[in-house]
Write a protein that holds these residues in place. Structure first.
Motif, PDB file in Angstrom:
ATOM      1  N   GLY A   1       0.785  -1.232   0.000  1.00  8.79           N
ATOM      2  CA  GLY A   1       0.000   0.000   0.000  1.00  8.79           C
ATOM      3  C   GLY A   1       0.817   1.282   0.000  1.00  8.79           C
ATOM      4  N   THR A   2       2.138   1.164  -0.102  1.00 11.08           N
ATOM      5  CA  THR A   2       3.017   2.339  -0.037  1.00 11.08           C
ATOM      6  C   THR A   2       3.027   3.112  -1.351  1.00 11.08           C
ATOM      7  N   GLU A   3       3.105   4.427  -1.230  1.00 11.06           N
ATOM      8  CA  GLU A   3       3.316   5.301  -2.379  1.00 11.06           C
ATOM      9  C   GLU A   3       4.722   5.862  -2.253  1.00 11.06           C
ATOM     10  N   MET A   4       5.515   5.696  -3.307  1.00  3.86           N
ATOM     11  CA  MET A   4       6.876   6.222  -3.344  1.00  3.86           C
ATOM     12  C   MET A   4       6.840   7.532  -4.107  1.00  3.86           C
ATOM     13  N   ASP A   5       7.340   8.591  -3.483  1.00  4.82           N
ATOM     14  CA  ASP A   5       7.357   9.920  -4.090  1.00  4.82           C
ATOM     15  C   ASP A   5       8.795  10.422  -4.119  1.00  4.82           C
ATOM     16  N   TYR A   6       9.027  11.490  -4.835  1.00  5.04           N
ATOM     17  CA  TYR A   6      10.348  12.124  -4.865  1.00  5.04           C
ATOM     18  C   TYR A   6      10.123  13.622  -4.684  1.00  5.04           C
ATOM     19  N   LYS A   7      10.731  14.172  -3.637  1.00  3.41           N
ATOM     20  CA  LYS A   7      10.548  15.583  -3.297  1.00  3.41           C
ATOM     21  C   LYS A   7      11.878  16.315  -3.355  1.00  3.41           C
ATOM     22  N   THR A   8      11.824  17.551  -3.841  1.00  5.43           N
ATOM     23  CA  THR A   8      13.007  18.415  -3.825  1.00  5.43           C
ATOM     24  C   THR A   8      12.627  19.739  -3.176  1.00  5.43           C
ATOM     25  N   ASP A   9      13.591  20.291  -2.439  1.00  3.32           N
ATOM     26  CA  ASP A   9      13.423  21.635  -1.894  1.00  3.32           C
ATOM     27  C   ASP A   9      14.791  22.318  -1.946  1.00  3.32           C
ATOM     28  N   LYS A  10      14.933  23.457  -1.306  1.00 11.21           N
ATOM     29  CA  LYS A  10      16.177  24.221  -1.395  1.00 11.21           C
ATOM     30  C   LYS A  10      17.380  23.464  -0.850  1.00 11.21           C
TER      31      LYS A  10
ATOM     32  N   ASN B   1       1.738   1.359   6.729  1.00 10.48           N
ATOM     33  CA  ASN B   1       2.155   0.410   7.752  1.00 10.48           C
ATOM     34  C   ASN B   1       3.145   1.017   8.742  1.00 10.48           C
ATOM     35  N   GLN B   2       3.551   2.252   8.492  1.00 15.79           N
ATOM     36  CA  GLN B   2       4.508   2.920   9.373  1.00 15.79           C
ATOM     37  C   GLN B   2       3.808   3.389  10.639  1.00 15.79           C
ATOM     38  N   THR B   3       4.399   3.075  11.789  1.00 14.53           N
ATOM     39  CA  THR B   3       3.789   3.454  13.054  1.00 14.53           C
ATOM     40  C   THR B   3       4.480   4.644  13.702  1.00 14.53           C
ATOM     41  N   SER B   4       5.762   4.886  13.378  1.00 12.66           N
ATOM     42  CA  SER B   4       6.476   6.049  13.903  1.00 12.66           C
ATOM     43  C   SER B   4       7.768   6.243  13.121  1.00 12.66           C
ATOM     44  N   ALA B   5       8.423   7.379  13.378  1.00 14.22           N
ATOM     45  CA  ALA B   5       9.707   7.680  12.741  1.00 14.22           C
ATOM     46  C   ALA B   5      10.576   8.433  13.731  1.00 14.22           C
ATOM     47  N   CYS B   6      11.878   8.383  13.527  1.00 15.60           N
ATOM     48  CA  CYS B   6      12.772   9.136  14.398  1.00 15.60           C
ATOM     49  C   CYS B   6      12.712  10.618  14.003  1.00 15.60           C
ATOM     50  N   GLY B   7      13.261  11.461  14.823  1.00  9.69           N
ATOM     51  CA  GLY B   7      13.213  12.899  14.578  1.00  9.69           C
ATOM     52  C   GLY B   7      13.929  13.338  13.317  1.00  9.69           C
ATOM     53  N   CYS B   8      15.009  12.638  12.942  1.00  9.86           N
ATOM     54  CA  CYS B   8      15.757  13.048  11.751  1.00  9.86           C
ATOM     55  C   CYS B   8      15.132  12.505  10.468  1.00  9.86           C
ATOM     56  N   GLY B   9      14.191  11.580  10.585  1.00 11.33           N
ATOM     57  CA  GLY B   9      13.517  11.044   9.407  1.00 11.33           C
ATOM     58  C   GLY B   9      14.281   9.951   8.688  1.00 11.33           C
ATOM     59  N   GLU B  10      15.399   9.486   9.244  1.00 10.13           N
ATOM     60  CA  GLU B  10      16.195   8.462   8.576  1.00 10.13           C
ATOM     61  C   GLU B  10      15.748   7.040   8.896  1.00 10.13           C
ATOM     62  N   SER B  11      15.055   6.842   9.999  1.00  9.95           N
ATOM     63  CA  SER B  11      14.595   5.493  10.311  1.00  9.95           C
ATOM     64  C   SER B  11      13.139   5.530  10.752  1.00  9.95           C
ATOM     65  N   VAL B  12      12.501   4.367  10.640  1.00 10.68           N
ATOM     66  CA  VAL B  12      11.063   4.272  10.889  1.00 10.68           C
ATOM     67  C   VAL B  12      10.738   3.009  11.671  1.00 10.68           C
ATOM     68  N   ALA B  13       9.571   2.981  12.258  1.00  9.75           N
ATOM     69  CA  ALA B  13       9.012   1.755  12.825  1.00  9.75           C
ATOM     70  C   ALA B  13       7.876   1.351  11.901  1.00  9.75           C
TER      71      ALA B  13
ATOM     72  N   GLY C   1      -4.448   0.244   8.866  1.00 10.00           N
ATOM     73  CA  GLY C   1      -5.097   1.409   8.320  1.00 10.00           C
ATOM     74  C   GLY C   1      -4.372   2.661   8.766  1.00 10.00           C
ATOM     75  N   LEU C   2      -3.165   2.468   9.264  1.00  8.08           N
ATOM     76  CA  LEU C   2      -2.376   3.604   9.743  1.00  8.08           C
ATOM     77  C   LEU C   2      -1.750   4.317   8.559  1.00  8.08           C
ATOM     78  N   SER C   3      -1.447   5.585   8.723  1.00 10.38           N
ATOM     79  CA  SER C   3      -0.759   6.293   7.654  1.00 10.38           C
ATOM     80  C   SER C   3       0.485   6.926   8.202  1.00 10.38           C
ATOM     81  N   GLY C   4       1.489   7.063   7.332  1.00  5.68           N
ATOM     82  CA  GLY C   4       2.748   7.673   7.753  1.00  5.68           C
ATOM     83  C   GLY C   4       3.640   7.872   6.555  1.00  5.68           C
ATOM     84  N   SER C   5       4.747   8.578   6.753  1.00  8.37           N
ATOM     85  CA  SER C   5       5.693   8.764   5.671  1.00  8.37           C
ATOM     86  C   SER C   5       7.093   8.857   6.236  1.00  8.37           C
ATOM     87  N   ALA C   6       8.044   8.504   5.423  1.00 12.39           N
ATOM     88  CA  ALA C   6       9.461   8.617   5.775  1.00 12.39           C
ATOM     89  C   ALA C   6      10.221   8.886   4.497  1.00 12.39           C
ATOM     90  N   SER C   7      11.466   9.300   4.628  1.00  9.92           N
ATOM     91  CA  SER C   7      12.222   9.659   3.444  1.00  9.92           C
ATOM     92  C   SER C   7      13.538   8.917   3.370  1.00  9.92           C
TER      93      SER C   7
END
Length: 133
Positions: free
Chosen positions: A83-92, A103-115, A124-130
């Motif tokens: 059920g995951t959607e893979m996206d690609y984001k760019t910013d400054k 299926n993601q239940t949490s993520a660390c503050g830096c966004g590098e790892s997830v639960a 039916g949970l929603s979440g995102s990580a990069s």
């Protein structure tokens, strides 16, 4: 005779993610089978997304062909990525793949790892990580 049901893909790509995967594959030294996405243990939240060029599809890899891009899903990651959607984001300051994973239940503050919890009928949970690329 049993009806054969088509099943939805494990993961889908946004147009931005598909364009980035196509670009990476075109520029790679190897004209391999695609970009392999997986999950490994690590990081402060417990798991990390992985990506690597794949020379060939593994026997049990799930092959996703979406918007002209080819992504291989490591068989050990399938239940974590359903059920995951893979996206690609760019910013400054950065450019990165982003996984919008139900299926993601949490993520660390830096966004590098997830639960991530393996998909079940109750997921039916929603979440995102990069993941930078």
């Amino acid at each position: 005779m049993a009806d054969i049901r088509s099943r939805p893909p494990v993961m889908r790509l946004t147009e931005a993610a598909a364009a980035r995967v196509r670009s990476l594959m075109e520029r790679s030294d190897s004209k391999g089978a695609g970009l392999r996405v997986g999950i490994k243990n690590g990081g402060c939240a417990g798991m990390e997304y992985t990506m690597e060029f794949a020379e060939e599809a593994g026997r049990f890899d799930e092959v996703i062909e979406d918007k002209g891009a080819r992504v291989l899903i490591d068989p050990k990651a399938i239940l974590y990525l359903l059920g995951t959607e893979m996206d690609y984001k760019t910013d400054k300051m950065s450019a990165q793949f982003v996984f919008n994973n139900p299926n993601q239940t949490s993520a660390c503050g830096c966004g590098e790892s997830v639960a991530i919890t393996p998909a079940t009928s109750e997921a039916g949970l929603s979440g995102s990580a990069s993941a930078g690329a």
